[in-house]
Design a protein around this motif. Structure first.
Motif, PDB file in Angstrom:
ATOM      1  N   SER B  32       0.871  -1.167   0.000  1.00 58.43           N
ATOM      2  CA  SER B  32       0.000   0.000   0.000  1.00 58.43           C
ATOM      3  C   SER B  32       0.915   1.225   0.000  1.00 58.43           C
ATOM      4  O   SER B  32       1.924   1.240   0.688  1.00 58.43           O
ATOM      5  N   ASN B  97       3.552  -3.648   9.711  1.00 60.32           N
ATOM      6  CA  ASN B  97       2.371  -3.011  10.283  1.00 60.32           C
ATOM      7  C   ASN B  97       2.622  -1.539  10.550  1.00 60.32           C
ATOM      8  O   ASN B  97       2.016  -0.955  11.428  1.00 60.32           O
ATOM      9  N   ASN B  98       3.561  -0.954   9.802  1.00 69.18           N
ATOM     10  CA  ASN B  98       3.806   0.472   9.970  1.00 69.18           C
ATOM     11  C   ASN B  98       4.203   1.047   8.618  1.00 69.18           C
ATOM     12  O   ASN B  98       4.105   0.359   7.599  1.00 69.18           O
ATOM     13  N   LEU B  99       4.602   2.287   8.600  1.00 69.13           N
ATOM     14  CA  LEU B  99       4.943   2.970   7.364  1.00 69.13           C
ATOM     15  C   LEU B  99       6.440   3.225   7.254  1.00 69.13           C
ATOM     16  O   LEU B  99       7.081   3.608   8.229  1.00 69.13           O
TER      17      LEU B  99
END
Lengths: 116, 111
Positions: B32, B97-99
């Protein structure tokens, strides 16, 4: 809805002193992040909480940095003792259920730390 | 491994002319992708996000980005720059689970 609140906005300390930052996420957001943004760089994740448990703290310098999220709401990030290279903006962010395309991160305005 | 490369650290355009901010990514799976904007002394604000449903993504304030898997790119564009667009722009992609963020592109708009 109210955004992510951070305080203080600015902090100037001398090296070897301690400092603490506070973050209040958006109500109901389970996931909370602390990012460090050094001048001229993109934000770097320090620690991620899911409710009051730590999901990822692999990039947190644990000899001097600590963070907690009591009761799964507010969070504090502490540095003790501070070094010159800790000068940065510390950003808090929250999301409803972690990072997904339908659950973006919401950022606070950050705390700008200057270590002299 | 996940990584993001923003190809320009600084872009300068005249007001009313098109904006192009370039972002390439590397990911071991279908990521994403996001674009965030940061005005001085402010936090990051989400401009747009890529979902797998459409490769051309429209965001706020007239910005859009096109996901090109063959080129591993996610460039941000706007047809006509406004003075209020002057800010720092960050491309980001999802990790576990992070950016992961790029290093940012500073956009200057000349009157």
């Amino acid at each position: 809805e109210a955004g992510v609140a951070q305080s203080p906005r600015y902090k100037i300390i001398e090296k070897r002193q301690s400092v603490a930052f506070w973050c209040n996420p958006i109500s109901g957001h389970a996931t909370l992040y602390w990012y460090q943004q050094i001048l001229g760089q993109g934000p770097k994740l320090l620690i991620q909480f899911q409710n009051n448990g730590v999901v990822d703290d692999s990039q947190l310098p644990k000899d001097r940095f600590s963070a907690e999220r009591l009761k799964g709401v507010d969070s504090t990030l502490k540095i003790q003792p501070a070094k010159l290279e800790d000068s940065a903006v510390y950003l808090c962010a929250s999301s409803a259920v972690g990072v997904r395309e339908d659950s973006p991160l919401h950022f606070g305005n950050g705390t700008r730390l200057t270590v002299t | 491994a996940q990584s993001v490369t923003q190809l320009d650290s600084h872009v300068s355009v005249s007001e009313g002319t098109p904006v192009l901010l370039r972002c390439n990514y590397s990911s071991s799976y279908s990521p994403s992708l996001f674009w965030y904007v940061q005005h001085p002394n402010k936090g990051l604000q989400l401009l747009l996000k890529y979902t797998s449903a459409a490769t051309l993504v429209k965001g706020i304030n007239g910005f859009e980005a096109e996901f090109k898997k063959s080129e591993t790119s996610f460039h941000l564009t706007k047809p006509s720059a406004h003075m209020s667009d002057a800010a720092e722009y960050f491309c980001a992609l999802t990790g576990a689970n992070n950016l992961f963020f790029g290093t940012g592109t500073r956009l200057t708009v000349i009157p």
